[in-house]
Design a protein around this motif. Structure first.
Motif, PDB file in Angstrom:
ATOM      1  N   GLN A  35       0.804  -1.219   0.000  1.00  0.00           N
ATOM      2  CA  GLN A  35       0.000   0.000   0.000  1.00  0.00           C
ATOM      3  C   GLN A  35       0.840   1.274   0.000  1.00  0.00           C
ATOM      4  N   THR A  37       3.454   4.332  -1.091  1.00  0.00           N
ATOM      5  CA  THR A  37       3.455   5.191  -2.281  1.00  0.00           C
ATOM      6  C   THR A  37       4.686   4.942  -3.150  1.00  0.00           C
ATOM      7  N   LYS A  38       4.664   3.827  -3.843  1.00  0.00           N
ATOM      8  CA  LYS A  38       5.723   3.427  -4.760  1.00  0.00           C
ATOM      9  C   LYS A  38       5.190   2.306  -5.640  1.00  0.00           C
ATOM     10  N   THR A 327       0.963   5.527   2.959  1.00  0.00           N
ATOM     11  CA  THR A 327       0.240   4.684   2.009  1.00  0.00           C
ATOM     12  C   THR A 327      -0.411   5.584   0.959  1.00  0.00           C
ATOM     13  N   PHE A 328      -0.867   4.970  -0.115  1.00  0.00           N
ATOM     14  CA  PHE A 328      -1.562   5.749  -1.148  1.00  0.00           C
ATOM     15  C   PHE A 328      -2.750   6.485  -0.559  1.00  0.00           C
ATOM     16  N   ALA A 329      -3.484   5.787   0.324  1.00  0.00           N
ATOM     17  CA  ALA A 329      -4.668   6.415   0.921  1.00  0.00           C
ATOM     18  C   ALA A 329      -4.293   7.590   1.805  1.00  0.00           C
ATOM     19  N   GLU A 330      -3.255   7.429   2.606  1.00  0.00           N
ATOM     20  CA  GLU A 330      -2.823   8.498   3.510  1.00  0.00           C
ATOM     21  C   GLU A 330      -2.326   9.707   2.741  1.00  0.00           C
ATOM     22  N   ALA A 331      -1.664   9.480   1.629  1.00  0.00           N
ATOM     23  CA  ALA A 331      -1.097  10.580   0.858  1.00  0.00           C
ATOM     24  C   ALA A 331      -2.074  11.179  -0.139  1.00  0.00           C
ATOM     25  N   VAL A 333      -2.864   9.818  -2.941  1.00  0.00           N
ATOM     26  CA  VAL A 333      -2.314   9.552  -4.274  1.00  0.00           C
ATOM     27  C   VAL A 333      -3.043   8.363  -4.871  1.00  0.00           C
ATOM     28  N   SER A 334      -3.392   8.474  -6.124  1.00  0.00           N
ATOM     29  CA  SER A 334      -4.073   7.366  -6.802  1.00  0.00           C
ATOM     30  C   SER A 334      -3.108   6.222  -7.026  1.00  0.00           C
ATOM     31  N   ASP A 335      -3.553   4.995  -6.690  1.00  0.00           N
ATOM     32  CA  ASP A 335      -2.699   3.839  -6.903  1.00  0.00           C
ATOM     33  C   ASP A 335      -3.042   3.099  -8.192  1.00  0.00           C
TER      34      ASP A 335
END
Length: 336
Positions: A35, A37-38, A327-331, A333-335
């Motif tokens: 999850q 951000t990478k 995580t994507f959700a925390e940031a 950012v779309s995964d």
């Protein structure tokens, strides 16, 4: 068991009752890793290291904030056979340098915020020449092993064991030859700088020693062919397993000591990663036999725990990314 083992039977009992990596924590860490951000796998082996740390620390957010480096020093009677380019007195001189803060390992420990401890083990009484008999009797071996067991800080979250001992690459080569077979020449290297004649002598000594102790198995190999500093490293590594502290193995000497635990109880080194592969020719082969892929390969051959200490930074980077990244959700950012 917090008390150090008092017999070989105690050591074998400790090796038969090992704690293991926590499966639920591994799964939770893997889920978190997926999850972050990478892109998947973008941090390569760092991701594997972080998940491995999570399993031993029983958390999905592992850490490496309180590493410990422990250096053990011992002298070897086999040096009388001319297998080292330096005299045994150098061991004590280097211990003084460690204590004064002047060695490479002092600098590396400081850089990565590691507590560093130094234990000199009966330097005035070298072990026996192991071509003539066992390097240590049972009582002497247990004293050294217990020194390692007792040296581990239960509050450490990562352990490096290092050594100093003129002649100990010969002990390591003898152990590797005894455990893995092959020829003496496959396991010996130039150590601190042997010439060609010295290398031939070293191979002869290793062959004679292994032939003399051909019946030794597991930790008896360590008692018969090792040294006090090797026994102490094995004791520290086993204590770390029982405390669930991950370990970074250093070079050929440390790995040979650890290999005796694995020979006694396969899987005993599951809590260990290879910090690096050294220039000593037998090290890469021994790591391959143990199924350990080194984190670093920098041509190091100093000992002292220096290669593994340098790898502390790799582990710290791995867990910092894993535990600190959003995580994507925390940031937001779309995964994809």
């Amino acid at each position: 068991m917090s008390q150090s083992p008092r017999s070989l039977a105690d050591i074998r009992s400790l090796l038969s009752g090992l704690p293991y990596s926590d499966g639920p924590s591994v799964k939770a860490a893997q889920a978190r890793n997926g999850q972050l951000t990478k892109p998947p796998g973008a941090l390569g082996r760092l991701e594997d290291v972080a998940v491995w740390m999570a399993g031993w620390q029983r958390t999905d957010r592992p850490h490496a904030d309180t590493p410990q480096v422990v250096i053990f020093a011992g002298n070897h009677g086999v040096t009388a056979q001319g297998i080292s380019a330096f005299p045994p007195q150098v061991t004590a001189q280097m211990v003084a340098n460690f204590l004064a803060g002047g060695a490479a390992i002092n600098q590396l420990s400081r850089v990565f915020g590691a507590r560093m401890d130094v234990h000199a083990l009966e330097l005035d009484q070298p072990t026996a020449d192991f071509t003539q008999g066992a390097a240590m009797d049972e009582a002497g071996f247990l004293r050294a092993f217990a020194s390692g067991w007792d040296a581990v800080d239960p509050g450490a979250d990562l352990l490096v064991t290092g050594e100093m001992g003129i002649g100990n690459t010969t002990a390591a080569a003898a152990i590797a030859h005894a455990l893995c077979g092959g020829t003496p020449g496959e396991w010996v290297g130039r150590g601190t700088g042997l010439d060609d004649a010295g290398l031939i002598t070293k191979a002869r000594v290793v062959g004679e020693a292994v032939a003399r102790h051909a019946d030794a198995r597991g930790i008896e190999v360590l008692r018969s062919l090792g040294g006090r500093e090797l026994a102490a490293m094995a004791g520290a590594i086993l204590r770390a397993r029982h405390l669930r502290i991950p370990v970074l193995l250093d070079g050929f000497i440390c790995t040979a000591a650890a290999a005796c635990l694995d020979a006694e109880a396969p899987g005993a080194l599951d809590h260990c990663l290879a910090g690096h592969v050294s220039e000593e020719p037998g090290h890469a082969c021994l790591l391959d036999r143990l199924g350990k892929v080194p984190l670093l390969s920098l041509g190091l051959r100093l000992g002292e725990g220096s290669g593994a200490a340098l790898a502390i930074g790799v582990v710290q980077g791995a867990v910092a990314c894993h535990s600190g990244m959003a995580t994507f959700a925390e940031a937001g950012v779309s995964d994809g």
